[in-house]
Scaffold this motif. Structure first.
Motif, PDB file in Angstrom:
ATOM      1  N   THR A 404       0.647  -1.257   0.128  1.00  0.00           N
ATOM      2  CA  THR A 404       0.110  -0.047  -0.024  1.00  0.00           C
ATOM      3  C   THR A 404       0.824   1.204  -0.237  1.00  0.00           C
ATOM      4  O   THR A 404       2.020   1.143   0.427  1.00  0.00           O
ATOM      5  N   GLN A 406       0.766   3.575   2.098  1.00  0.00           N
ATOM      6  CA  GLN A 406       1.267   3.626   3.502  1.00  0.00           C
ATOM      7  C   GLN A 406       2.331   3.114   3.810  1.00  0.00           C
ATOM      8  O   GLN A 406       3.185   3.401   4.446  1.00  0.00           O
ATOM      9  N   GLU A 407       2.552   1.703   3.292  1.00  0.00           N
ATOM     10  CA  GLU A 407       3.579   1.061   3.423  1.00  0.00           C
ATOM     11  C   GLU A 407       4.750   1.583   2.751  1.00  0.00           C
ATOM     12  O   GLU A 407       6.003   1.529   3.182  1.00  0.00           O
ATOM     13  N   ASN A 409       5.300   4.744   2.136  1.00  0.00           N
ATOM     14  CA  ASN A 409       5.516   5.929   2.986  1.00  0.00           C
ATOM     15  C   ASN A 409       6.368   5.622   4.428  1.00  0.00           C
ATOM     16  O   ASN A 409       7.196   6.238   4.761  1.00  0.00           O
ATOM     17  N   GLN A 410       6.006   4.473   4.688  1.00  0.00           N
ATOM     18  CA  GLN A 410       6.934   4.074   5.814  1.00  0.00           C
ATOM     19  C   GLN A 410       8.079   3.757   5.654  1.00  0.00           C
ATOM     20  O   GLN A 410       9.200   3.977   6.352  1.00  0.00           O
ATOM     21  N   LYS A 413      10.056   6.865   5.415  1.00  0.00           N
ATOM     22  CA  LYS A 413      10.328   7.491   6.910  1.00  0.00           C
ATOM     23  C   LYS A 413      11.557   6.811   7.276  1.00  0.00           C
ATOM     24  O   LYS A 413      12.113   7.347   8.252  1.00  0.00           O
TER      25      LYS A 413
END
Length: 478
Positions: A404, A406-407, A409-410, A413
């Motif tokens: 995803t 979000q993953e 983005n992680q 980060k």
């Protein structure tokens, strides 16, 4: 292997730390708990009795009872006694001036002799020797084929002979080694499901025929204290010089390893924890004792890391790392170096408290592979210039990697956090930036090398730094 024993002992010491002074009753209670912990770990009862008696006598000395930090002194006494139990000092394999040196491996069937023979050959080859493996197990189906396969994987010659007479094969193997300039011969003998006269007579005949410089007995650490009885039987018939303890990565209680030296007088020379050729390690009693008491084994970690030959990289990449200006390709390089050392799990478990962190599931060893999948879904330009990763690019990467946004983005980060951490975690950064040059002596040309430890700057990292690295790179839940 020693997880349960380690937890029990650490619990006992934690109870002592809460006391400002120790009474004789406190020490008696601690000794009773240590006795039970060792017996539950399947340590030979005679060994337990001697160990507890010796430890108790030292702990009842006035300097322990009157100390301002009695718990620390008790731990020190237990550490000393545990080290003595395991062998006191290192017992390394010493090769003689004879060419070739002959090393004979004996043991029961299923103990891992054939695999241990190959691992020992790999270890000696890495130290500059030219070993020859001799397949003298003519009874177990495909034993010689197994040794041949392992030898081929490592580039070590295997002598098989006619496959019928083990004594003749051993003799011919030594002659083959002389003719082909092999300086070490490793003889893999046959085993049985239990000790019997036929096996002992054959081992004695091979010993008489080739006159080995060293006889090593391979024992399965999963066997428990029964391994002591087997070792005593071999000691009477063959008189071996030391032990290779296999399958140390199992979940047995470990009593055999703790009992062996004390009962038989034979030192543990090597331990094996894993299936890979490089998983055979020299045994260090003091380091094992510290691991059992939850003190970690940073020395072995550093030694193992120093053996990892970091691949040569461009001086430009070295300079980027020194300035903490890494890109995603460098991020993968760090991952590769950690993997060469056995993964983040091995890294963390060698640190004080690391085994407990591993047991509690705080370390996700599969996170690196998932990170790699995401990064490999990027273009070359995106890996080299992560700053261009906008929303649409991240959506494409997520779709390509089966994850995803979000993953993705992680991962970014975590990557940015590692960049920030590099300045703290790289004590050699200034030396690399100002003092290193390429092979041709021109800055920016030729090749540079990673710091000696194998992972950039790991030599200066503390437990808190590794915990942070673990949090950043091991907490991905996909």
């Amino acid at each position: 292997m020693f997880d349960n024993l380690s937890d029990r002992l650490q619990g006992i010491f934690s109870g002592l730390k809460s006391k400002g002074r120790l009474t004789e009753e406190d020490i008696n209670t601690a000794m009773r708990e240590i006795r039970m912990a060792l017996l539950e770990a399947d340590v030979n009862f005679k060994v337990v009795k001697e160990f507890v008696a010796s430890t108790k006598a030292r702990c009842l000395e006035a300097e322990i009872l009157d100390s301002l930090t009695p718990a620390q002194n008790v731990v020190k006494v237990v550490l000393d006694e545990l080290t003595a139990l395991l062998g006191q000092s290192d017992s390394k394999l010493v090769l003689s001036s004879r060419i070739p040196n002959v090393i004979m491996l004996v043991g029961l069937q299923g103990s891992g002799k054939t695999t241990a023979s190959a691992k020992l050959a790999h270890l000696l080859k890495s130290k500059g020797h030219s070993p020859l493996l001799v397949a003298c197990d003519v009874y177990r189906p495909a034993a010689a084929d197994q040794l041949q396969t392992l030898g081929d994987e490592m580039g070590v010659k295997v002598y098989r002979g006619d496959g019928q007479d083990p004594v003749k094969i051993a003799q011919e193997g030594v002659r083959f080694a002389i003719d082909n300039l092999r300086d070490v011969v490793i003889v893999d003998t046959a085993g049985r499901l239990h000790v019997d006269e036929e096996m002992m007579d054959e081992a004695a005949a091979i010993k008489a025929a080739v006159k080995p410089d060293q006889i090593l007995m391979v024992v399965d650490a999963m066997t428990g204290q029964d391994v002591v009885n087997v070792a005593q039987a071999f000691a009477e018939k063959v008189e071996f010089d030391g032990v290779i303890m296999s399958k140390m990565d199992g979940d047995a209680r470990g009593g055999g390893a703790l009992s062996l030296k004390q009962v038989t007088g034979k030192p543990i020379k090597f331990i094996s924890a894993g299936e890979k050729p490089d998983s055979l390690e020299e045994f260090h009693p003091d380091r094992m004792a510290k691991r059992i008491l939850g003190m970690g084994d940073v020395v072995s970690l550093i030694e193992h890391a120093s053996k990892v030959q970091a691949e040569e990289i461009e001086a430009e990449t070295t300079a980027r790392m020194a300035k903490a200006q890494i890109n995603l390709n460098d991020f993968l390089e760090i991952k590769k170096q950690v993997k060469k050392m056995g993964g983040i799990g091995k890294l963390v478990s060698a640190l004080p408290g690391g085994d407990k962190a591993m047991a509690s599931g705080q370390v996700d060893e599969g996170a690196f592979d998932r990170i790699e999948t995401i990064i490999f879904s990027m273009t070359k330009h995106e890996r080299e210039h992560p700053e261009v990763l906008n929303g649409s690019r991240r959506a494409r990467i997520a779709a390509g990697s089966g994850t995803t946004v979000q993953e993705v983005n992680q991962v970014m980060k975590q990557f940015n956090e590692v960049k920030k951490m590099m300045k703290k975690a790289m004590p050699a950064a200034e030396a690399l930036q100002n003092g290193k040059r390429g092979k041709k002596g021109k800055k920016g040309k030729g090749k540079g090398r990673m710091p000696r430890l194998g992972i950039p700057g790991m030599g200066g990292m503390k437990m808190s730094d590794l915990k942070k690295l673990q949090d950043m790179m091991g907490d991905m839940k996909m």
